[in-house]
Each structure stands twice: as C-alpha cells, then as structure tokens.
Design a protein around this motif. Structure first.
Motif, PDB file in Angstrom:
ATOM      1  N   UNK A 112       0.832  -1.200   0.000  1.00  0.00           N
ATOM      2  CA  UNK A 112       0.000   0.000   0.000  1.00  0.00           C
ATOM      3  C   UNK A 112       0.869   1.254   0.000  1.00  0.00           C
ATOM      4  N   UNK A 113       1.969   1.202   0.734  1.00  0.00           N
ATOM      5  CA  UNK A 113       2.872   2.356   0.750  1.00  0.00           C
ATOM      6  C   UNK A 113       3.427   2.624  -0.650  1.00  0.00           C
ATOM      7  N   UNK A 136      10.235  13.488   4.358  1.00  0.00           N
ATOM      8  CA  UNK A 136      11.404  13.299   3.496  1.00  0.00           C
ATOM      9  C   UNK A 136      11.149  12.214   2.456  1.00  0.00           C
ATOM     10  N   UNK A 137      10.430  11.171   2.864  1.00  0.00           N
ATOM     11  CA  UNK A 137      10.092  10.104   1.910  1.00  0.00           C
ATOM     12  C   UNK A 137       9.139  10.644   0.840  1.00  0.00           C
ATOM     13  N   UNK A 138       8.211  11.497   1.242  1.00  0.00           N
ATOM     14  CA  UNK A 138       7.305  12.118   0.276  1.00  0.00           C
ATOM     15  C   UNK A 138       8.101  12.931  -0.737  1.00  0.00           C
ATOM     16  N   UNK A 168      -0.900   9.583   2.871  1.00  0.00           N
ATOM     17  CA  UNK A 168       0.341   8.802   2.882  1.00  0.00           C
ATOM     18  C   UNK A 168       0.894   8.692   4.299  1.00  0.00           C
ATOM     19  N   UNK A 169       0.787   9.767   5.064  1.00  0.00           N
ATOM     20  CA  UNK A 169       1.200   9.724   6.469  1.00  0.00           C
ATOM     21  C   UNK A 169       0.433   8.637   7.212  1.00  0.00           C
TER      22      UNK A 169
END
Length: 228
Positions: A33-34, A173-175, A69-70
C-alpha cells in the motif's frame, strides 16, 4: 517421542508459526500500500509550494494525498512492529524446541535472537543462521528450505537500499523522494514485500518440519516447503 513433550510443544509451535506468518503477510501488505501511495504521489507531482519539509523547521500544510500517505506509513509502521514481535517470539520458540528435540545446545546464544538484528556486521548473517540452525537440528540431513535463503537475500537488499524496514528518514522526506526520485523507493518496497512473502514461506517450512518431528512423521512436511 514422549507424548507429554509433544503435547507441550505442539500447540505453541503451531500458534507461534501462524502468528508470524500472518503478521509477515500483513506487513508486506502495508508496504504494498505504501508503494501504491508513492506512485500516486509521483503521478500527482510536487506542488508549486515545494516539499512538505522546507528546511529550517518550516513545514507547509500537507495536501490530502500527502496526509493520507502519512496515515498509510503509520499503519505500516505499526504492522511492522507487531510483525517483529511475533517473528522474534516464533524464532525463540523454534530455537528452544530444536534444542529440546535434539538434546544439543543451539549454535547461537539466546541473546542473539534479539541482538543479532542490531549489532553491526553480525546482523548480516546471525538471524539467518539461527533459523538455519533450528531447521538443521530439527531435520538433520535435509536441505535447508530455499525460502530461507531467498528471505534473507531480500532482507539484506532492503537494508542495502537504506529505505527498508529500518529507514530513519521522516515521512515528509520520503514524500519528497517520491516526488523527485521514486525508483529507489519502489525498489526498496519491492525487496521488503518479497522478504515478507519469502519469510512467511520460511516460517511455514521450519514450523512444519518441527511439527513433523514432534509427531514422528517426517512425511508431514510438504516437499514444496523443503526446497529443491
């Protein structure tokens, strides 16, 4: 095999194996899902206002997609933590059972069941070694299931990418990485998902071999779980 010993070990081994398999698959689903959300972020493109973390402690308001997303990342983190607990409980159980069944002390000290994942250098092979030792002690003369080696290779791949289960960057940061360079993220996610799936097969293989030994019926272990 003493019936009393078999009765005392059979249910805990089976239940621990089922919990480990179930949580591994759930953690893998979380990373799937991520990855889907990271693809959605890349497709949407970075807003004109820039990344969420704009430096010097300044954070802009999140978009709806970034906020979701978080949420996905948080749920995945919780599933991963539960998976780690269940897997370690299973690993300790099969290690102890293998020693009881064989009458021989395990190759690795009990502390390495936990420390073997975090101590530098030894974390590259100790966890796999504990699983392999439990299987070989339980089923001497049989080949190690292929799923064990596949699981470990994929796990190490996720570590090498620096974005896997122990990645320390913030979600913001991943975003930003999803906006600028998504492929390393997806490669790490794919390795982690594969490690979870192969790990579930490895748990089933080792648990099945141990249950077969407890039952005194080696034929009870499906050949596809035992490797070629």
């Amino acid at each position: 095999m003493n019936d009393q010993i078999a009765q005392s070990l059979f249910r805990p081994t089976r239940s621990a194996g089922r919990m480990a398999v179930g949580t591994l698959l759930l953690a893998g689903l979380g990373y799937l899902l991520r990855a889907v959300w990271e693809i959605r972020l890349a497709a949407a493109g970075e807003p004109a206002s820039g990344p969420p973390d704009q430096g010097e402690g300044v954070h802009r308001p999140l978009t709806a997609l970034e906020d979701s997303y978080h949420f996905v990342a948080t749920v995945t983190g919780v599933l991963t933590a539960v998976c780690a607990i269940c897997f370690l409980a299973w690993l300790r159980r099969v290690r102890e059972n293998a020693a009881d069944l064989s009458g021989c002390p395990p190759k690795y000290s009990g502390l390495w069941v936990y420390l073997g994942w975090i101590v530098p250098v030894v974390n590259l092979w100790f966890p796999r070694g504990i699983v392999a030792d439990a299987f070989r002690t339980t089923a001497p003369g049989r080949r190690l299931p292929a799923s064990v080696s596949i699981w470990w290779a994929l796990w190490l791949t996720s570590l090498v990418t620096g974005i896997g289960l122990i990645y320390s960057a913030s979600t913001d940061e991943i975003i930003a990485r999803a906006y600028s360079s998504i492929w390393p993220l997806l490669a790490s996610d794919a390795a982690t998902i594969g490690a979870a799936a192969a790990g579930a097969l490895a748990v089933r293989a080792v648990t099945s071999a141990q249950l077969a030994c407890l039952a005194g019926d080696e034929a009870a272990t499906p050949p596809e779980w035992a490797g070629a």
